[in-house]
Write a protein that holds these residues in place. Structure first.
Motif, PDB file in Angstrom:
ATOM      1  N   HIS A 101       0.773  -1.208   0.167  1.00  0.00           N
ATOM      2  CA  HIS A 101       0.059   0.021  -0.039  1.00  0.00           C
ATOM      3  C   HIS A 101       0.687   1.294  -0.160  1.00  0.00           C
ATOM      4  O   HIS A 101       2.183   1.264   0.582  1.00  0.00           O
ATOM      5  CB  HIS A 101      -0.849  -0.101   1.135  1.00  0.00           C
ATOM      6  CG  HIS A 101      -0.300   0.258   2.447  1.00  0.00           C
ATOM      7  ND1 HIS A 101       0.350  -0.962   3.138  1.00  0.00           N
ATOM      8  CD2 HIS A 101      -0.320   0.996   3.410  1.00  0.00           C
ATOM      9  CE1 HIS A 101       0.740  -0.761   4.398  1.00  0.00           C
ATOM     10  NE2 HIS A 101       0.733   0.490   4.443  1.00  0.00           N
ATOM     11  N   LEU A 123      -2.373   0.727  -5.114  1.00  0.00           N
ATOM     12  CA  LEU A 123      -1.514   1.059  -3.962  1.00  0.00           C
ATOM     13  C   LEU A 123      -2.234   2.052  -2.884  1.00  0.00           C
ATOM     14  O   LEU A 123      -2.346   1.914  -1.616  1.00  0.00           O
ATOM     15  CB  LEU A 123       0.024   1.174  -3.995  1.00  0.00           C
ATOM     16  CG  LEU A 123       0.658   0.190  -4.747  1.00  0.00           C
ATOM     17  CD1 LEU A 123       2.321   0.626  -4.925  1.00  0.00           C
ATOM     18  CD2 LEU A 123       0.739  -1.108  -3.872  1.00  0.00           C
ATOM     19  N   LEU A 126      -5.660   0.730  -1.541  1.00  0.00           N
ATOM     20  CA  LEU A 126      -5.366  -0.332  -0.498  1.00  0.00           C
ATOM     21  C   LEU A 126      -4.878   0.073   1.013  1.00  0.00           C
ATOM     22  O   LEU A 126      -5.270  -0.427   1.854  1.00  0.00           O
ATOM     23  CB  LEU A 126      -4.075  -1.303  -1.028  1.00  0.00           C
ATOM     24  CG  LEU A 126      -4.584  -2.313  -2.127  1.00  0.00           C
ATOM     25  CD1 LEU A 126      -3.495  -3.163  -2.519  1.00  0.00           C
ATOM     26  CD2 LEU A 126      -5.718  -3.095  -1.519  1.00  0.00           C
ATOM     27  N   ALA A 127      -4.134   1.332   0.659  1.00  0.00           N
ATOM     28  CA  ALA A 127      -3.881   2.015   2.100  1.00  0.00           C
ATOM     29  C   ALA A 127      -5.160   2.599   3.036  1.00  0.00           C
ATOM     30  O   ALA A 127      -5.056   2.421   4.125  1.00  0.00           O
ATOM     31  CB  ALA A 127      -2.996   3.371   1.944  1.00  0.00           C
TER      32      ALA A 127
END
Length: 274
Positions: A101, A123, A126-127
């Motif tokens: 992430h 990414l 996803l964080a």
């Protein structure tokens, strides 16, 4: 509203509640259609508010009922709470180290977790998705706890209060995802889709949490403390550092005041309704 929700099974209640919190995330993400950028002071206040809500919910909606239920089950309450709380934080720590992430404003080479060649957009989302796992789990476990009928620590009104609180902090969180994505060069539509998609894990984790504690009642106190630990991990690891990224001045003051306000709102909701 409480009577209407009471007509459904506890797993269905968890699903409805987390669909609500996901919907509020989408509502916040929709602000990207009206704004291309977001003032740093406003963003700091939003993140601070979200942190305050999660801190208050961790105690009043999760830890306190979990401790009471542990006593009802004849467990050593403080040991149960400590094990569950640290396990929740440890689980998020492991996911944080493993799941690829990237936080907003950072270069791709600063992505965390296992190294991959995934696109920057994936990414970034996803964080934020990582934040929503403990939120959905907390709501699901809270509704599952109502089915246990142990003590007075868990009530349908209290679970609803938690869902409302999580929903309130999801609105600014949705905006805090989609608008920065727009600044990253995404189209408005794509930024909105990614922003609302970050909340899709809440209904999933909510249903899993509710079903698990209903089927395995003895783990309920641990599950409540686990959700609390996971939420506190997100607050300390992600929300507060992001809100305080710019050192000194009024920007960090606003984040602090936002945290106090969020804590107060969640406390009032839980004490008044729970």
């Amino acid at each position: 509203m409480i009577e209407w929700i009471g007509r459904f099974s506890h797993v269905q209640q968890a699903l409805l509640a987390t669909m609500f919190t996901w919907g509020v995330t989408a509502l916040g993400a929709s602000l990207v259609f009206f704004f291309k950028t977001i003032n740093k002071k406003v963003l700091n206040g939003m993140l601070g508010f979200a942190a305050g809500v999660m801190i208050a919910a961790s105690f009043w909606s999760l830890l306190a009922p979990g401790i009471e239920m542990a006593e009802e089950l004849g467990q050593v309450a403080y040991i149960t709470a400590a094990i569950g709380f640290l396990s929740g934080g440890g689980f998020l720590y492991a996911v944080d180290k493993l799941l690829p992430h990237l936080h907003m404003g950072l270069d791709t080479n600063k992505a965390e977790g296992i190294k991959t060649n995934w696109q920057r957009s994936i990414l970034l989302v996803l964080a934020i998705t990582l934040h929503n796992i403990p939120e959905g789990l907390a709501v699901g476990v809270a509704f599952g706890a109502v089915a246990s009928d142990l003590g007075t620590g868990a009530s349908l009104a209290g679970a609803v209060a938690l869902a409302i609180g999580i929903g309130l902090q999801n609105f600014p969180e949705g905006a805090a995802v989609s608008i920065p994505l727009r600044r990253e060069g995404f189209s408005r539509k794509k930024a909105f889709l990614y922003g609302q998609a970050s909340g899709i894990v809440e209904p999933i984790s909510g249903v899993v949490g509710a079903y698990a504690v209903i089927k395995m009642q003895h783990i309920l106190p641990y599950a409540l403390a686990f959700a609390a630990g996971a939420m506190i991990y997100v607050v300390v690891e992600e929300l507060i550092p992001e809100a305080q990224r710019e050192e000194g001045g009024s920007k960090t003051d606003i984040a602090t005041l936002g945290c106090l306000f969020g804590f107060t709102v969640m406390m009032i909701l839980d004490v008044a309704l729970g």
